[in-house]
Write a protein that holds these residues in place. Structure first.
Motif, PDB file in Angstrom:
ATOM      1  N   GLU A  57     -13.346  78.568  37.972  1.00 58.41           N
ATOM      2  CA  GLU A  57     -12.368  77.595  37.463  1.00 58.41           C
ATOM      3  C   GLU A  57     -12.820  76.921  36.178  1.00 58.41           C
ATOM      4  N   ASP A  58     -14.069  77.144  35.767  1.00 54.84           N
ATOM      5  CA  ASP A  58     -14.543  76.636  34.482  1.00 54.84           C
ATOM      6  C   ASP A  58     -14.170  77.569  33.333  1.00 54.84           C
ATOM      7  N   THR A  59     -13.608  78.728  33.657  1.00 58.42           N
ATOM      8  CA  THR A  59     -13.190  79.662  32.621  1.00 58.42           C
ATOM      9  C   THR A  59     -12.135  79.027  31.726  1.00 58.42           C
ATOM     10  N   ALA A  60     -12.405  79.018  30.430  1.00 54.37           N
ATOM     11  CA  ALA A  60     -11.504  78.361  29.489  1.00 54.37           C
ATOM     12  C   ALA A  60     -12.015  78.576  28.071  1.00 54.37           C
ATOM     13  N   VAL A  61     -11.183  78.223  27.114  1.00 55.80           N
ATOM     14  CA  VAL A  61     -11.647  78.072  25.740  1.00 55.80           C
ATOM     15  C   VAL A  61     -12.102  76.628  25.602  1.00 55.80           C
ATOM     16  N   TYR A  62     -13.319  76.447  25.137  1.00 55.34           N
ATOM     17  CA  TYR A  62     -13.905  75.124  24.995  1.00 55.34           C
ATOM     18  C   TYR A  62     -13.865  74.709  23.526  1.00 55.34           C
ATOM     19  N   TYR A  63     -13.401  73.475  23.296  1.00 60.42           N
ATOM     20  CA  TYR A  63     -13.236  72.950  21.954  1.00 60.42           C
ATOM     21  C   TYR A  63     -14.085  71.698  21.753  1.00 60.42           C
ATOM     22  N   CYS A  64     -14.700  71.623  20.617  1.00 57.07           N
ATOM     23  CA  CYS A  64     -15.386  70.408  20.188  1.00 57.07           C
ATOM     24  C   CYS A  64     -14.395  69.569  19.384  1.00 57.07           C
ATOM     25  N   ALA A  65     -14.436  68.267  19.589  1.00 58.44           N
ATOM     26  CA  ALA A  65     -13.543  67.358  18.870  1.00 58.44           C
ATOM     27  C   ALA A  65     -14.313  66.143  18.399  1.00 58.44           C
TER      28      ALA A  65
ATOM     29  N   GLU B  65      -3.141  72.842  30.571  1.00 57.14           N
ATOM     30  CA  GLU B  65      -3.180  71.954  29.419  1.00 57.14           C
ATOM     31  C   GLU B  65      -4.631  71.704  29.007  1.00 57.14           C
ATOM     32  N   ARG B  66      -4.809  71.333  27.763  1.00 57.22           N
ATOM     33  CA  ARG B  66      -6.142  71.017  27.286  1.00 57.22           C
ATOM     34  C   ARG B  66      -6.601  69.715  27.933  1.00 57.22           C
ATOM     35  N   GLU B  67      -7.814  69.723  28.473  1.00 52.52           N
ATOM     36  CA  GLU B  67      -8.341  68.566  29.179  1.00 52.52           C
ATOM     37  C   GLU B  67      -9.735  68.228  28.680  1.00 52.52           C
ATOM     38  N   VAL B  68     -10.052  66.946  28.763  1.00 48.37           N
ATOM     39  CA  VAL B  68     -11.379  66.522  28.348  1.00 48.37           C
ATOM     40  C   VAL B  68     -12.406  66.939  29.394  1.00 48.37           C
ATOM     41  N   VAL B  69     -13.562  67.361  28.926  1.00 50.72           N
ATOM     42  CA  VAL B  69     -14.672  67.733  29.810  1.00 50.72           C
ATOM     43  C   VAL B  69     -15.729  66.633  29.790  1.00 50.72           C
ATOM     44  N   ALA B  70     -16.117  66.237  28.577  1.00 49.96           N
ATOM     45  CA  ALA B  70     -17.140  65.208  28.426  1.00 49.96           C
ATOM     46  C   ALA B  70     -17.013  64.592  27.043  1.00 49.96           C
ATOM     47  N   ALA B  71     -17.496  63.365  26.912  1.00 46.73           N
ATOM     48  CA  ALA B  71     -17.424  62.674  25.623  1.00 46.73           C
ATOM     49  C   ALA B  71     -18.664  61.833  25.430  1.00 46.73           C
ATOM     50  N   ILE B  72     -19.004  61.596  24.159  1.00 43.18           N
ATOM     51  CA  ILE B  72     -20.213  60.839  23.834  1.00 43.18           C
ATOM     52  C   ILE B  72     -19.992  60.122  22.502  1.00 43.18           C
ATOM     53  N   ASP B  73     -20.575  58.931  22.369  1.00 44.42           N
ATOM     54  CA  ASP B  73     -20.482  58.241  21.082  1.00 44.42           C
ATOM     55  C   ASP B  73     -21.692  58.614  20.236  1.00 44.42           C
ATOM     56  N   LYS B  74     -21.686  58.234  18.978  1.00 42.23           N
ATOM     57  CA  LYS B  74     -22.718  58.711  18.054  1.00 42.23           C
ATOM     58  C   LYS B  74     -24.108  58.214  18.425  1.00 42.23           C
TER      59      LYS B  74
ATOM     60  N   TYR C 226     -17.433  61.906  19.871  1.00 42.70           N
ATOM     61  CA  TYR C 226     -17.329  63.357  20.023  1.00 42.70           C
ATOM     62  C   TYR C 226     -16.900  63.661  21.453  1.00 42.70           C
ATOM     63  N   ALA C 227     -16.284  64.816  21.599  1.00 41.90           N
ATOM     64  CA  ALA C 227     -15.912  65.239  22.951  1.00 41.90           C
ATOM     65  C   ALA C 227     -15.836  66.755  23.017  1.00 41.90           C
ATOM     66  N   TRP C 228     -15.995  67.242  24.214  1.00 42.50           N
ATOM     67  CA  TRP C 228     -15.693  68.636  24.525  1.00 42.50           C
ATOM     68  C   TRP C 228     -14.442  68.650  25.387  1.00 42.50           C
ATOM     69  N   PHE C 229     -13.466  69.443  24.970  1.00 40.98           N
ATOM     70  CA  PHE C 229     -12.267  69.698  25.747  1.00 40.98           C
ATOM     71  C   PHE C 229     -12.270  71.175  26.154  1.00 40.98           C
ATOM     72  N   ARG C 230     -11.404  71.506  27.105  1.00 41.30           N
ATOM     73  CA  ARG C 230     -11.238  72.913  27.453  1.00 41.30           C
ATOM     74  C   ARG C 230      -9.787  73.172  27.810  1.00 41.30           C
ATOM     75  N   GLN C 231      -9.397  74.412  27.616  1.00 38.16           N
ATOM     76  CA  GLN C 231      -8.043  74.826  27.973  1.00 38.16           C
ATOM     77  C   GLN C 231      -8.134  76.161  28.674  1.00 38.16           C
ATOM     78  N   GLY C 232      -7.846  76.126  29.978  1.00 42.21           N
ATOM     79  CA  GLY C 232      -7.850  77.342  30.760  1.00 42.21           C
ATOM     80  C   GLY C 232      -6.526  78.060  30.679  1.00 42.21           C
ATOM     81  N   PRO C 233      -6.461  79.265  31.239  1.00 43.29           N
ATOM     82  CA  PRO C 233      -5.214  80.039  31.211  1.00 43.29           C
ATOM     83  C   PRO C 233      -4.070  79.259  31.861  1.00 43.29           C
ATOM     84  N   ARG C 234      -3.003  79.105  31.141  1.00 43.45           N
ATOM     85  CA  ARG C 234      -1.792  78.440  31.638  1.00 43.45           C
ATOM     86  C   ARG C 234      -2.050  76.985  32.048  1.00 43.45           C
TER      87      ARG C 234
END
Length: 124
Positions: free
Chosen positions: A87-95, A42-51, A32-40
């Motif tokens: 600078e943490d402002t973004a849309v955060y996505y779970c993957a 690219e989507r970047e990884v924030v953190a990741a974890i295994d099961k 699993y991971a959390w990514f984020r995409q701020g204004p203008r």
């Protein structure tokens, strides 16, 4: 049918905290991971974890401020965010991925399953 549902986004002042949750269903995921995409940006990884919560990665920009964890009782992947900055402002996505990704944790192409995203806004 696979589904990842995020919750917990919102607006907060600089220095504040938020916790995001991701509720996965419909699959047996290894990573699993959390990514984020701020204004203008690219989507970047924030953190990741295994099961098993044995392997955990953080982006250098959030290390020491954010904590990713699995809540087995609730079956969620949580992202606790402290000391938030504008600078943490973004849309955060779970993957999620069906495979253990190891050193490929930051490669968004390795995650076939994504949530709809939740907005985090840090502003005074």
């Amino acid at each position: 049918q696979v589904s990842l549902v995020e919750s917990g986004g919102g607006s907060v002042q600089p220095g504040g905290s938020l916790t995001l949750s991701c509720a996965p269903s419909g699959g047996r995921f290894e990573s699993y991971a959390w990514f984020r995409q701020g204004p203008r940006k690219e989507r970047e990884v924030v953190a990741a974890i295994d099961k098993s919560s044995i392997t955990i990665y953080y982006s250098p920009s959030v290390k020491g401020r954010f904590t990713i964890s699995r809540d087995n009782a609730k079956n969620t992947i949580d992202l606790r965010m402290n000391a938030l900055q504008p600078e943490d402002t973004a849309v955060y996505y779970c993957a999620a991925s069906d495979y253990y990704l190891g050193s490929y944790y930051s490669d968004r192409e390795k995650y076939p399953y994504w949530g709809q995203g939740t907005q985090v806004t840090v502003s005074s």
